[in-house]
Design an enzyme around this catalytic site. Sequence first.
Site, PDB file in Angstrom:
ATOM      1  N   HIS A 162      27.855  39.858  47.789  1.00  0.00           N
ATOM      2  CA  HIS A 162      29.243  40.307  47.565  1.00  0.00           C
ATOM      3  C   HIS A 162      29.397  41.089  46.264  1.00  0.00           C
ATOM      4  O   HIS A 162      30.428  41.737  46.062  1.00  0.00           O
ATOM      5  CB  HIS A 162      30.209  39.122  47.544  1.00  0.00           C
ATOM      6  CG  HIS A 162      30.283  38.376  48.833  1.00  0.00           C
ATOM      7  ND1 HIS A 162      30.605  38.982  50.026  1.00  0.00           N
ATOM      8  CD2 HIS A 162      30.057  37.063  49.131  1.00  0.00           C
ATOM      9  CE1 HIS A 162      30.579  38.077  51.000  1.00  0.00           C
ATOM     10  NE2 HIS A 162      30.244  36.913  50.486  1.00  0.00           N
ATOM     11  N   ASP A 198      23.819  36.918  56.735  1.00  0.00           N
ATOM     12  CA  ASP A 198      24.753  35.899  56.253  1.00  0.00           C
ATOM     13  C   ASP A 198      26.009  35.898  57.144  1.00  0.00           C
ATOM     14  O   ASP A 198      26.348  36.916  57.754  1.00  0.00           O
ATOM     15  CB  ASP A 198      25.143  36.220  54.801  1.00  0.00           C
ATOM     16  CG  ASP A 198      25.941  35.121  54.128  1.00  0.00           C
ATOM     17  OD1 ASP A 198      25.335  34.321  53.404  1.00  0.00           O
ATOM     18  OD2 ASP A 198      27.177  35.060  54.341  1.00  0.00           O
ATOM     19  N   HIS A 200      28.934  35.990  56.137  1.00  0.00           N
ATOM     20  CA  HIS A 200      29.930  36.869  55.518  1.00  0.00           C
ATOM     21  C   HIS A 200      29.369  38.276  55.330  1.00  0.00           C
ATOM     22  O   HIS A 200      28.197  38.442  54.983  1.00  0.00           O
ATOM     23  CB  HIS A 200      30.343  36.296  54.158  1.00  0.00           C
ATOM     24  CG  HIS A 200      30.825  34.876  54.233  1.00  0.00           C
ATOM     25  ND1 HIS A 200      29.988  33.795  54.022  1.00  0.00           N
ATOM     26  CD2 HIS A 200      32.047  34.373  54.526  1.00  0.00           C
ATOM     27  CE1 HIS A 200      30.683  32.674  54.175  1.00  0.00           C
ATOM     28  NE2 HIS A 200      31.930  32.991  54.479  1.00  0.00           N
ATOM     29  N   ASP A 287      24.626  30.295  56.212  1.00  0.00           N
ATOM     30  CA  ASP A 287      25.938  29.712  56.518  1.00  0.00           C
ATOM     31  C   ASP A 287      26.381  30.040  57.945  1.00  0.00           C
ATOM     32  O   ASP A 287      27.511  29.736  58.337  1.00  0.00           O
ATOM     33  CB  ASP A 287      26.999  30.125  55.492  1.00  0.00           C
ATOM     34  CG  ASP A 287      26.919  31.579  55.077  1.00  0.00           C
ATOM     35  OD1 ASP A 287      26.241  32.362  55.773  1.00  0.00           O
ATOM     36  OD2 ASP A 287      27.544  31.931  54.055  1.00  0.00           O
TER      37      ASP A 287
HETATM   38  C1  OKS Z   1      37.016  31.353  48.350  1.00  0.00           C
HETATM   39  C2  OKS Z   1      35.710  31.170  49.013  1.00  0.00           C
HETATM   40  C3  OKS Z   1      35.395  32.369  49.812  1.00  0.00           C
HETATM   41  C4  OKS Z   1      34.116  32.251  50.551  1.00  0.00           C
HETATM   42  C5  OKS Z   1      33.010  32.950  49.843  1.00  0.00           C
HETATM   43  C6  OKS Z   1      31.865  33.204  50.754  1.00  0.00           C
HETATM   44  C7  OKS Z   1      30.584  33.040  50.036  1.00  0.00           C
HETATM   45  C8  OKS Z   1      29.441  33.342  50.924  1.00  0.00           C
HETATM   46  N1  OKS Z   1      37.278  30.392  47.360  1.00  0.00           N
HETATM   47  N2  OKS Z   1      29.084  34.610  51.087  1.00  0.00           N
HETATM   48  O1  OKS Z   1      28.063  34.952  51.831  1.00  0.00           O
HETATM   49  O2  OKS Z   1      28.796  32.509  51.498  1.00  0.00           O
HETATM   50 ZN    ZN Z   2      28.082  33.657  53.278  1.00  0.00          ZN
END
Ligand code: OKS
Ligand code: ZN
Length: 345
Positions: A162, A198, A200, A287
Amino acid sequence: MRIFNNPDQSGHNPRDEFYRGQRVPCFENPTRADHVLQALAAAGAAVEAPTHDSAAALAQVHAPRYLAFLQDAWRQWLALDAANANLQPFPSVWPVRTLRSDVEPGNFIARLGLYSMDNGTPLAAGTWAAAKGGADAAASAAHALLAGERAAFCATRPPGHHAGPDFMGGYCFLNNAAVAAQALRLGGAQRVAVLDVDYHHGNGTQAIFYDRADVLFVSLHGDPLTEYPFYLGHADETGAGEGAGFNLNLPLPAGTGAAAWLDALEVACQCVAAHRADALVVSLGLDTFGGDPIGGFGLQQGEFARLGARLRRLGLPTAFVLEGGYASAELGHNACHVLEGFEAA
Ligand code: OKS
Ligand code: ZN
């Protein structure tokens, strides 16, 4: 397969994050890497400390002013008030549309917002060292491939996908996958593919390479209409300028099961194959696991082994970089299933 850890990962240990208006313990915590290293040790893998400095690649994937801020951020937080040592900095204001992001504010919290995409990415005293150690592991994996190794795995934590050119977010600070891809380019690879599996969307990696044709970015992920990071990851994002045609997003609705996920993986792998890359970087988020507390796909260990086997069939030197995955106790086993599927194929 060479395996790199990040000896400094445990210094990134913020206590809690915001979740639906409450502060809850951080999902992304040092036990994740501990579980991965335990499972690798149980599988008989030899784990190495990073062998290479990521500084050159980092300077090409992140903006200098962002790197300078991140490296100094904890000191700046303490400079506000010595009692801040026991507290966590959170941004509370961001330069959204119509506001200026070209002028760096004199106020620390305003700078923190400038360099953050969310308030869900808390800093700790050891965050810079931990993030840098993860980036060094990613650069080391790239160098292992350049030296002729078939594959490498980085037990990177904090994750990276991210983190964009000049911002942190989604528990990520330095984009480890982008560092690996850029280190491969610096070391002589002409074309590199990054495949992000992933749950996300890897908005940071996409942003870093969006206008480049030398690094293909392909991602399958939860549909950003309902899933984090919400504001990027749609199918119509295909690259810009010289990078037009070198970005492929395969968003899938939350609740997508194994069969449809494997179909999307096949589309992704065929796109990677068509790029004729010299090397592959895999943003290996786990995840997507059915037991994950924040992911919405239902993958099981059999799918992880099939993922590894399918990636092997691409026939490319491959660097795996750990991203998300919050079912900590199973995280190491799930990672090992991918790597074993890769090695066995
Ligand atoms: C907000 C949490 C948002 C999710 C973040 C995702 C992290 C992740 N407090 N990215 O691949 O696993
Ligand atoms: Zn993720």
